[in-house]
Design a protein around this motif. Sequence first.
Motif, PDB file in Angstrom:
ATOM      1  N   THR A  65      25.357  -7.012 -10.048  1.00 25.56           N
ATOM      2  CA  THR A  65      24.271  -6.253  -9.431  1.00 25.56           C
ATOM      3  C   THR A  65      23.414  -7.175  -8.574  1.00 25.56           C
ATOM      4  O   THR A  65      23.458  -8.398  -8.716  1.00 25.56           O
ATOM      5  CB  THR A  65      23.385  -5.592 -10.509  1.00 25.56           C
ATOM      6  OG1 THR A  65      22.389  -4.790  -9.881  1.00 25.56           O
ATOM      7  CG2 THR A  65      22.714  -6.637 -11.380  1.00 25.56           C
TER       8      THR A  65
ATOM      9  N   ALA B 136      27.031   1.499 -12.430  1.00 24.56           N
ATOM     10  CA  ALA B 136      27.386   0.855 -11.165  1.00 24.56           C
ATOM     11  C   ALA B 136      27.651  -0.630 -11.360  1.00 24.56           C
ATOM     12  O   ALA B 136      28.630  -1.177 -10.830  1.00 24.56           O
ATOM     13  CB  ALA B 136      26.276   1.065 -10.138  1.00 24.56           C
TER      14      ALA B 136
ATOM     15  N   PHE C 187      30.895  -1.037 -13.161  1.00 25.94           N
ATOM     16  CA  PHE C 187      32.000  -0.679 -12.274  1.00 25.94           C
ATOM     17  C   PHE C 187      32.340  -1.832 -11.331  1.00 25.94           C
ATOM     18  O   PHE C 187      33.516  -2.174 -11.134  1.00 25.94           O
ATOM     19  CB  PHE C 187      31.631   0.556 -11.448  1.00 25.94           C
ATOM     20  CG  PHE C 187      31.985   1.862 -12.107  1.00 25.94           C
ATOM     21  CD1 PHE C 187      32.043   1.987 -13.481  1.00 25.94           C
ATOM     22  CD2 PHE C 187      32.251   2.984 -11.339  1.00 25.94           C
ATOM     23  CE1 PHE C 187      32.369   3.193 -14.084  1.00 25.94           C
ATOM     24  CE2 PHE C 187      32.588   4.193 -11.927  1.00 25.94           C
ATOM     25  CZ  PHE C 187      32.648   4.302 -13.303  1.00 25.94           C
ATOM     26  N   LEU C 188      31.333  -2.429 -10.707  1.00 20.49           N
ATOM     27  CA  LEU C 188      31.578  -3.525  -9.771  1.00 20.49           C
ATOM     28  C   LEU C 188      32.191  -4.723 -10.483  1.00 20.49           C
ATOM     29  O   LEU C 188      33.069  -5.395  -9.941  1.00 20.49           O
ATOM     30  CB  LEU C 188      30.272  -3.924  -9.086  1.00 20.49           C
ATOM     31  CG  LEU C 188      29.722  -2.930  -8.060  1.00 20.49           C
ATOM     32  CD1 LEU C 188      28.341  -3.351  -7.611  1.00 20.49           C
ATOM     33  CD2 LEU C 188      30.662  -2.828  -6.857  1.00 20.49           C
TER      34      LEU C 188
ATOM     35  N   ASP D  56      36.258   2.253  -9.216  1.00 19.41           N
ATOM     36  CA  ASP D  56      35.963   2.827  -7.902  1.00 19.41           C
ATOM     37  C   ASP D  56      34.463   3.077  -7.821  1.00 19.41           C
ATOM     38  O   ASP D  56      33.937   4.005  -8.437  1.00 19.41           O
ATOM     39  CB  ASP D  56      36.730   4.138  -7.713  1.00 19.41           C
ATOM     40  CG  ASP D  56      36.674   4.656  -6.289  1.00 19.41           C
ATOM     41  OD1 ASP D  56      35.659   4.385  -5.608  1.00 19.41           O
ATOM     42  OD2 ASP D  56      37.614   5.346  -5.857  1.00 19.41           O
ATOM     43  N   GLU D  57      33.767   2.244  -7.036  1.00 16.47           N
ATOM     44  CA  GLU D  57      32.302   2.303  -7.043  1.00 16.47           C
ATOM     45  C   GLU D  57      31.752   3.626  -6.536  1.00 16.47           C
ATOM     46  O   GLU D  57      30.647   4.032  -6.909  1.00 16.47           O
ATOM     47  CB  GLU D  57      31.713   1.144  -6.219  1.00 16.47           C
ATOM     48  CG  GLU D  57      32.004   1.171  -4.738  1.00 16.47           C
ATOM     49  CD  GLU D  57      33.354   0.570  -4.365  1.00 16.47           C
ATOM     50  OE1 GLU D  57      33.611   0.439  -3.159  1.00 16.47           O
ATOM     51  OE2 GLU D  57      34.133   0.226  -5.273  1.00 16.47           O
TER      52      GLU D  57
ATOM     53  N   VAL E 114      30.480   6.366  -9.040  1.00 20.60           N
ATOM     54  CA  VAL E 114      29.217   6.258  -9.765  1.00 20.60           C
ATOM     55  C   VAL E 114      28.415   7.547  -9.617  1.00 20.60           C
ATOM     56  O   VAL E 114      27.656   7.936 -10.510  1.00 20.60           O
ATOM     57  CB  VAL E 114      28.405   5.046  -9.259  1.00 20.60           C
ATOM     58  CG1 VAL E 114      26.998   5.042  -9.862  1.00 20.60           C
ATOM     59  CG2 VAL E 114      29.123   3.756  -9.617  1.00 20.60           C
TER      60      VAL E 114
END
Length: 436
Positions: free
Chosen positions: A125, A322, A325-326, A331-332, A335
Motif C-alpha cells: 500500500t 486492496a 490483493f496487490l 486482480d486489483e 476490489v
Amino acid sequence: MTAADDLADRVREGDLRIHELENHADHDTAAEARRLVLEDATETDLEAIGDYTFPAEAAEPNVENMIGAAQIPMGVVGPVPVNGDESSDGATDGDSSDGEATDADESAPNEGGAAEGEYYLPMATTEGALLASVNRGLGIIRSAGGATARVTKNGMTRAPVFRVGGVAEAARTVEWVNENTEALRKAAESTTSHGELVGVEPYVVADSVFLRFAYDTKDAMGMNMATIATGEACEIVEAETPASLVALSGNMCSDKKPAAINAIEGRGRSVTADVVISGKLVEDRLHTTPEAIAEANTRKNLTGSAKAGALGFNAHAANVVAAAFLATGQDEAQVVEAANTITTMDTREREDGTTDLYASVSLASLEVGTVGGGTKLPTQTEALEVLGLAGGGDPAGSNADALAEVIAVGALAGELSLLGALSSRHLASAHEDLGR
C-alpha cells in the motif's frame, strides 16, 4: 549501439511498432527499448521504473508493452490468528502468547475452516497508518483468543446475454436451461480439468435472457476459466433454443463493477470472520467501550451507508483487501466487489454483568486465487509463501479458501481498529502521531 538502442531507433523510424519488440529481442531488451523511446519522447528519466528484479519474460502473461515495474511498499501484519477448527470459548481479558506463522501443512483444511493457526499477512500500500491500524486490531484479536473465519459460499460467475424474439421464446429458453443443466455442465467442464459448474440461474428482461453460470474454480480465481467454459456451454444453448448469443458477458456476472447481485448472491468466495472481545480488553487497548463501538458502527456503517445508498456497509474493508490483493497477485480491479462487506458490532452481556463486544465482517464477493494470474509473479509468489498458501492446495481449493479467510480476519482487524479510533476520538491524533 546496443540492441535496445537499435530497437528504439526502429520504433522511432516507424519500422517497428511498440508491441512487436519481443519478436526481435528478449523480453528485457524489448522493455529497455520501450523505456528509451518513452524517455526520448517525454523527456522523462525512467531509471526507477526500469529497476526491477524479476525477468521480464515472467510477466508476459500479465502485461503487454512492458517498460518495467511499479514498486509499491510492502509491509506485513500479524501473526493473524485464525481458529479454523472451532471458535474460541469466548472473550478473554489477557494477552495470548506470541506464535509463528504456520507452514502449508499446518494451514491445511480441516472439518471447520480452511485456515487454522497463525499467518503473517503481507500488504502492499501507499497509505500510511493502514498497516499500523490493522496490526493494532490483530493484536486485540490475538488477546481475545483469535478470530473464526469461514468461506460460506463459492462460485465464480459469468453471465452471457442472449436475444430472443419475445417473452414466449424467453420462457422456452429458460425452461430448456432448467431441464438440461447436466448437458450444460458437460459442455462447460469439457474445457477445464479443474472447474466445476455448480449452477445456472436464468434472468429475463423483455427479449433478453441472461444466464448466470457459477463455477467452483478450486484454487484459481477462475475468471478466465469461467469465461471459456461458459462460451462452450453457450453453443449448446444456441443450438437447442431460440436464443442467440449477443455477448459472453452481459454484466449480470457482475465483474469489476459495484452490483447488488454480488452483494446478495455472492461471487468468488463469500467469507465471514468474527470474534468476541471482552469489555476490559476493549477499554484497555482501544480506550473506549463495547457500547460506544457498537453505536459508532450502527450510526456510521449501517445508518450512514444506507443513507448514502452504499452497497457495502463497512468502515474501510476495501483498504485491507486492496493491500492484500496487490501483495498476493490478485486482480486489483475486483476490489470494487470485495468492498461488498457488512460489518456488525454488537454488545453481549455476561452472567457477571460485564459486557463483551461481538465483531464480524461478511465479505460477499471476495475473488481470490493462489494459482494463475498475478500469483505467478516472483514477488507475489513470495508473499503467498509467507502465508504458506502458494500454489494449489490439498484438497483443491483449500489454499484459496484459506487465503480468503485470512484476508477476512485482516479486514475484521481493520474495522475494529478504525471504529475504536473513531469512538475514542483518536483517529486524527493517530494519523498526526504517525506523520501521515
